[in-house]
Every structure is written in structure tokens, then in C-alpha cells.
Design a protein around this motif. Sequence first.
Motif, short mmCIF file in Angstrom:
data_model
loop_
_atom_site.label_atom_id
_atom_site.label_comp_id
_atom_site.label_asym_id
_atom_site.label_seq_id
_atom_site.Cartn_x
_atom_site.Cartn_y
_atom_site.Cartn_z
N PRO A 18 -20.32 -15.11 -13.15
CA PRO A 18 -19.69 -14.05 -13.83
C PRO A 18 -19.54 -14.30 -15.18
O PRO A 18 -19.51 -15.65 -15.77
CB PRO A 18 -18.29 -13.97 -13.09
CG PRO A 18 -17.87 -15.08 -12.42
CD PRO A 18 -19.47 -15.90 -12.21
N LYS A 19 -19.34 -13.40 -16.12
CA LYS A 19 -19.07 -13.57 -17.48
C LYS A 19 -18.02 -14.57 -17.78
O LYS A 19 -18.00 -15.25 -19.01
CB LYS A 19 -19.18 -12.18 -18.18
CG LYS A 19 -20.05 -11.48 -18.33
CD LYS A 19 -20.12 -10.11 -18.81
CE LYS A 19 -19.53 -9.21 -17.69
NZ LYS A 19 -19.73 -7.77 -18.08
N GLY A 20 -16.92 -14.69 -16.98
CA GLY A 20 -15.82 -15.41 -17.43
C GLY A 20 -16.31 -16.99 -17.54
O GLY A 20 -15.36 -17.58 -18.02
N SER A 21 -17.28 -17.34 -16.83
CA SER A 21 -17.77 -18.66 -16.85
C SER A 21 -18.86 -18.99 -17.66
O SER A 21 -19.86 -19.98 -17.40
CB SER A 21 -17.75 -19.34 -15.54
OG SER A 21 -18.71 -18.64 -14.70
N ILE A 22 -19.60 -17.92 -18.52
CA ILE A 22 -20.50 -17.96 -19.22
C ILE A 22 -20.58 -19.08 -20.12
O ILE A 22 -19.49 -19.20 -20.84
CB ILE A 22 -20.86 -16.60 -19.48
CG1 ILE A 22 -22.81 -16.53 -19.60
CG2 ILE A 22 -20.51 -16.19 -20.82
CD1 ILE A 22 -23.32 -15.29 -19.82
N LYS A 23 -21.85 -19.54 -20.55
CA LYS A 23 -21.83 -20.56 -21.65
C LYS A 23 -23.15 -20.33 -22.35
O LYS A 23 -24.11 -19.65 -21.91
CB LYS A 23 -22.04 -22.01 -21.20
CG LYS A 23 -20.89 -22.45 -20.44
CD LYS A 23 -20.79 -24.02 -19.97
CE LYS A 23 -19.65 -24.16 -19.07
NZ LYS A 23 -18.59 -25.02 -19.58
N ILE A 71 -24.33 -25.85 -30.81
CA ILE A 71 -23.39 -25.57 -29.41
C ILE A 71 -22.73 -26.79 -28.93
O ILE A 71 -23.43 -27.85 -28.88
CB ILE A 71 -24.89 -25.24 -28.19
CG1 ILE A 71 -25.44 -23.94 -28.86
CG2 ILE A 71 -24.19 -25.04 -27.11
CD1 ILE A 71 -26.69 -23.75 -27.96
N GLU A 72 -21.74 -26.66 -28.75
CA GLU A 72 -20.79 -27.62 -28.39
C GLU A 72 -20.15 -27.34 -27.04
O GLU A 72 -19.28 -26.39 -26.88
CB GLU A 72 -19.65 -27.92 -29.10
CG GLU A 72 -20.37 -28.71 -30.65
CD GLU A 72 -19.13 -28.99 -31.59
OE1 GLU A 72 -17.89 -29.14 -31.03
OE2 GLU A 72 -19.46 -28.90 -32.76
N HIS A 73 -20.44 -27.86 -25.81
CA HIS A 73 -20.03 -27.48 -24.52
C HIS A 73 -19.97 -26.25 -24.14
O HIS A 73 -19.09 -25.52 -23.69
CB HIS A 73 -18.42 -27.99 -24.50
CG HIS A 73 -18.12 -29.30 -24.86
ND1 HIS A 73 -18.68 -30.62 -24.11
CD2 HIS A 73 -17.62 -30.03 -25.94
CE1 HIS A 73 -18.12 -31.68 -24.62
NE2 HIS A 73 -17.90 -31.40 -25.75
N GLY A 74 -21.12 -25.29 -24.45
CA GLY A 74 -21.44 -23.96 -24.23
C GLY A 74 -20.95 -22.98 -25.31
O GLY A 74 -20.97 -21.99 -25.02
N VAL A 75 -20.47 -23.46 -26.46
CA VAL A 75 -19.75 -22.79 -27.32
C VAL A 75 -20.67 -22.91 -28.66
O VAL A 75 -20.78 -23.89 -29.09
CB VAL A 75 -18.28 -23.01 -27.48
CG1 VAL A 75 -17.72 -22.34 -28.62
CG2 VAL A 75 -17.60 -23.09 -26.06
N PRO A 87 -18.04 -17.97 -26.19
CA PRO A 87 -19.28 -17.35 -25.30
C PRO A 87 -18.84 -15.84 -24.43
O PRO A 87 -19.96 -15.00 -24.69
CB PRO A 87 -19.68 -18.19 -24.49
CG PRO A 87 -18.59 -19.27 -24.12
CD PRO A 87 -17.74 -19.29 -25.38
N GLU A 88 -17.77 -15.70 -24.09
CA GLU A 88 -17.62 -14.45 -23.43
C GLU A 88 -17.59 -13.37 -24.36
O GLU A 88 -18.06 -12.23 -24.23
CB GLU A 88 -16.47 -14.42 -22.59
CG GLU A 88 -16.03 -15.59 -21.62
CD GLU A 88 -15.77 -17.02 -22.00
OE1 GLU A 88 -15.85 -17.86 -21.20
OE2 GLU A 88 -15.41 -17.12 -23.27
N PHE A 89 -17.06 -13.59 -25.57
CA PHE A 89 -16.85 -12.67 -26.80
C PHE A 89 -18.38 -12.15 -27.17
O PHE A 89 -18.71 -10.91 -27.29
CB PHE A 89 -16.23 -13.12 -27.68
CG PHE A 89 -16.16 -11.86 -28.74
CD1 PHE A 89 -15.17 -10.98 -29.04
CD2 PHE A 89 -16.86 -12.23 -29.92
CE1 PHE A 89 -15.10 -10.26 -30.07
CE2 PHE A 89 -17.10 -11.17 -30.97
CZ PHE A 89 -16.01 -10.18 -31.21
N MET A 90 -19.18 -13.32 -27.32
CA MET A 90 -20.50 -13.11 -27.87
C MET A 90 -21.29 -12.25 -26.76
O MET A 90 -22.10 -11.57 -27.20
CB MET A 90 -21.04 -14.49 -28.04
CG MET A 90 -20.42 -14.96 -29.46
SD MET A 90 -21.01 -16.64 -29.68
CE MET A 90 -22.19 -16.36 -31.22
N TYR A 91 -21.26 -12.54 -25.48
CA TYR A 91 -21.79 -11.73 -24.38
C TYR A 91 -21.52 -10.46 -24.23
O TYR A 91 -22.04 -9.32 -24.66
CB TYR A 91 -21.82 -12.55 -23.16
CG TYR A 91 -22.52 -11.92 -22.09
CD1 TYR A 91 -23.79 -12.35 -21.92
CD2 TYR A 91 -21.89 -10.89 -21.26
CE1 TYR A 91 -24.64 -11.83 -20.97
CE2 TYR A 91 -22.96 -10.26 -20.31
CZ TYR A 91 -24.09 -10.53 -20.07
OH TYR A 91 -24.87 -9.88 -19.10
#
Length: 101
Positions: A18-23, A71-75, A87-91
Amino acid sequence: MPEISRFYGNGKVYGGEPKGSIKVKKVKALDDKIMLITFSNGETRLFDARDLIGEVYEPLNDISVFSAPEIEHGVVTWADGSIDCAPEFMYEHSYEYTVIA
């Protein structure tokens, strides 16, 4: 056969996370503060960085800063990590990107 996790969003069914854990897996700065971002769910989307408002994002108006994301730790970060965006905001604020062959 392994079970595939599914979640629903934007009227679609997605396999994966889910988007909540997206990187963020890949990022490329384009012209006019547009970014091409590949997320951990496999989607590549277009993000308009003009959506990043506030004093902390002012340095992104300098093309040399904006055009050097990391990109640092998926951000996604800029300026040695002093600027970042979830990343959630960007998605959520990005658009589907389709490659035309």
C-alpha cells in the motif's frame, strides 16, 4: 502458489504494498520542475515539484539544486539531505506515466 497482497486505490487494484509504505526507487529531474519517479510498487509517475510550497522548498527554485535529487532510505532529498519530501506525498500528487513506444 504464493499469495499476492492487494490494495485498492484510484479505482484500481494493485498488487504489492500500500501507499503508506511506498518508497522511491529512482528519480530524475526534468524541465519545469517536473520529476520522473519510480516507486517501490513498480509504478513510474510524473511529479510536479511546484506542489512543494513553503520556505523549506524555496531552494528548489535554483535549477542547480532542483536538478540534483538523491534518494535516502526511499525518500527524495536535495541539498545534502537538508530538503526532503515524503514518498507518500509524491505518489499522491503525481500522475500516471505511460511510455509510448
